[in-house]
Write an enzyme that holds these catalytic residues in place. Structure first.
Site, PDB file in Angstrom:
ATOM      1  N   SER A 136      75.745  44.757 -12.107  1.00  8.85           N
ATOM      2  CA  SER A 136      75.869  45.525 -10.870  1.00  8.85           C
ATOM      3  C   SER A 136      75.233  46.904 -11.003  1.00  8.85           C
ATOM      4  CB  SER A 136      77.352  45.690 -10.518  1.00  8.85           C
ATOM      5  OG  SER A 136      77.534  46.612  -9.466  1.00  8.85           O
ATOM      6  N   TYR A 160      72.180  47.929  -4.935  1.00  2.00           N
ATOM      7  CA  TYR A 160      72.592  48.586  -3.701  1.00  2.00           C
ATOM      8  C   TYR A 160      71.514  49.606  -3.378  1.00  2.00           C
ATOM      9  CZ  TYR A 160      77.433  46.965  -4.394  1.00  2.00           C
ATOM     10  OH  TYR A 160      78.568  46.211  -4.543  1.00  2.00           O
ATOM     11  N   THR A 186      72.079  43.367  -2.413  1.00  2.00           N
ATOM     12  CA  THR A 186      73.338  43.232  -1.673  1.00  2.00           C
ATOM     13  C   THR A 186      73.246  44.011  -0.368  1.00  2.00           C
ATOM     14  OG1 THR A 186      74.595  42.935  -3.700  1.00  2.00           O
ATOM     15  CG2 THR A 186      75.823  43.625  -1.765  1.00  2.00           C
ATOM     16  N   LYS A 276      72.103  38.937  -1.048  1.00  2.00           N
ATOM     17  CA  LYS A 276      73.528  38.642  -1.192  1.00  2.00           C
ATOM     18  C   LYS A 276      74.325  39.347  -0.101  1.00  2.00           C
ATOM     19  CE  LYS A 276      77.184  38.954  -4.730  1.00  2.00           C
ATOM     20  NZ  LYS A 276      78.185  39.680  -3.960  1.00  2.00           N
ATOM     21  N   HIS A 300      81.529  39.516   0.147  1.00  2.00           N
ATOM     22  CA  HIS A 300      81.798  40.528  -0.877  1.00  2.00           C
ATOM     23  C   HIS A 300      83.193  40.349  -1.471  1.00  2.00           C
ATOM     24  CE1 HIS A 300      79.642  44.217  -2.288  1.00  2.00           C
ATOM     25  NE2 HIS A 300      80.820  44.438  -2.864  1.00  2.00           N
TER      26      HIS A 300
END
Length: 427
Positions: A136, A160, A186, A276, A300
């Site tokens: 992540s 992100y 994402t 995603k 999520h």
């Protein structure tokens, strides 16, 4: 009348074989876990409330997560009998390369806060198991350290998009140079979801010491020993932070990101791109037309919009409409190998586990992650064999039915006509 006799010592001998006790406490705990829910119970006992609730919780009333899990429970399998399933294989191809099982480890933030081994445990366990590991943007190990922990496996990087575009793309560049093969973009986090458990717990980075946290820590000393005697929490992508998780997310996430930005990001990345956070068919169609390599149906893990669509319910329709043109992946709510089998049977090419992996991590570090993967693998193989299936490719919609618990309420004709009339008036 029952005839009785004195027992013969030779008859008793086979019954008197005692199992040697397991002296390794961690191994004893993990061996006793037969399901992911068992690992969750162990994790809850061993982890302070704030980091456990950060992992376990979701947004607002936590309805999305509950519904996603319920959706997997509300299925019916349809087995075939008299099939030779001695050598059932879980191998399949995902994004152009072989994986040993149709699931991988999802990107999770602040992972070393749950257990000190963090992403390194997850990446090394994934590499050993032959499944992908996704790091992540909010991870607590660096891009390069994760690659070193899983040098020959498949590493994916989750992005992100920040308000600071240059910093975002610097991460993408680092991941590409380190040999990550897939970028997970994402797209369901324009702002942070309202995670009430974290607010109530005063969840902050680093964890705050209050009278409540101290009392809660007393029966969990090893978590604090690990936390205080290892490297301070650092992040894969940002400098140290002091504040709540929600405050951090809201300072970072860019609510202006759109499809043009996504196209630009895709052009910067040399490998595969998976989007995603897709939650409706129209977005899935638009992304497919853009030429992305895959889409992940996901809300999520229920951590953003509460009462969001259930990804598992969306799956059949999305697969039917775009499954021949792009890979469909799925997450949210997966807690067993049977859940994975059901998703694959309905057309998902791949699934991802987040909490299931973290429960294992909190229960026992790297060995706990290994145990979580082992549990899921055994459940997948057993479910396949009981269905009469030898390979992942044999799974198809005839093997599973989604039983209906929630369905849209039909609008009465008179109500619909009144609504149409009101809309016309406004125009």
């Amino acid at each position: 009348m029952v005839q009785r006799r004195f027992p013969n010592p030779r008859d008793l001998a086979p019954l008197m074989q005692f199992k040697m006790p397991e002296l390794n406490g961690r191994k004893r705990r993990l061996d006793s876990a037969l399901t992911i829910y068992d690992l969750r119970d162990i994790a809850k006992r061993r982890t302070p409330k704030a980091p456990f609730d950060y992992t376990d919780g979701s947004a607002e009333s936590e309805i999305s997560l509950a519904r996603a899990r319920q959706a997997f429970e509300d299925i019916e399998f349809h087995p075939s009998i008299l099939r030779n399933v001695e050598n059932a294989s879980t191998h399949t191809e995902v994004l152009g390369d072989t994986v040993s099982m149709p699931f991988g480890i999802a990107p999770t933030g602040f992972t070393r806060m749950m257990q000190t081994e963090g992403e390194i445990a997850g990446a090394s366990a994934a590499g050993a198991a032959g499944i992908p590991f996704a790091l992540s943007t909010m991870g607590t190990s660096s891009i390069e350290d994760v690659k070193a922990a899983n040098p020959n496996g498949r590493n994916w990087f989750q992005l992100y998009m920040w308000k600071d575009r240059d910093r975002s793309m610097a991460l993408v560049d680092r991941a590409a140079k380190a040999g990550y093969d897939t970028l997970l973009v994402t797209v369901d986090v324009p702002v942070a979801g309202a995670r009430h458990r974290d607010k109530r717990n005063g969840m902050s980075i680093p964890p705050a010491l209050t009278p409540g946290t101290v009392i809660n820590a007393l029966p969990r000393p090893w978590w604090w020993i690990d936390f205080l005697t290892t490297e301070p929490l650092a992040f894969a992508s940002i400098d140290r932070w002091s504040g709540t998780v929600a405050e951090l997310l809201d300072t970072m996430f860019d609510p202006t990101v759109d499809f043009d930005d996504l196209a630009w990001i895709r052009d910067q990345w040399p490998g595969k791109v998976v989007v995603k956070g897709v939650q409706n068919l129209e977005d899935a169609k638009r992304l497919t037309a853009m030429g992305v390599d895959g889409i992940t149906l996901s809300n999520h893990g229920g951590r953003q919009l509460d009462r969001a669509p259930i990804p598992f319910h969306l799956l059949p329709e999305v697969v039917r409409e775009v499954g021949n043109d792009t890979e469909i992946h799925l997450d949210t709510g997966i807690m067993s190998g049977a859940d994975v089998v059901a998703a694959v049977a309905l057309g998902a090419k791949f699934t991802m586990i987040g909490r299931a992996y973290l429960y294992g991590l909190m229960a026992g570090g790297r060995e706990g992650v290994d145990r979580a993967i082992e549990i899921l693998q055994s459940e997948i193989v057993r479910t396949m064999k009981l269905l009469g299936v030898n390979s992942i490719d044999e799974l198809n919609p005839s093997h599973v039915t989604q039983l209906q618990r929630l369905s849209p309420r039909l609008v009465a004709p008179a109500t619909a006509a009144a609504a149409a009339k009101a809309t016309a008036k406004k125009k």
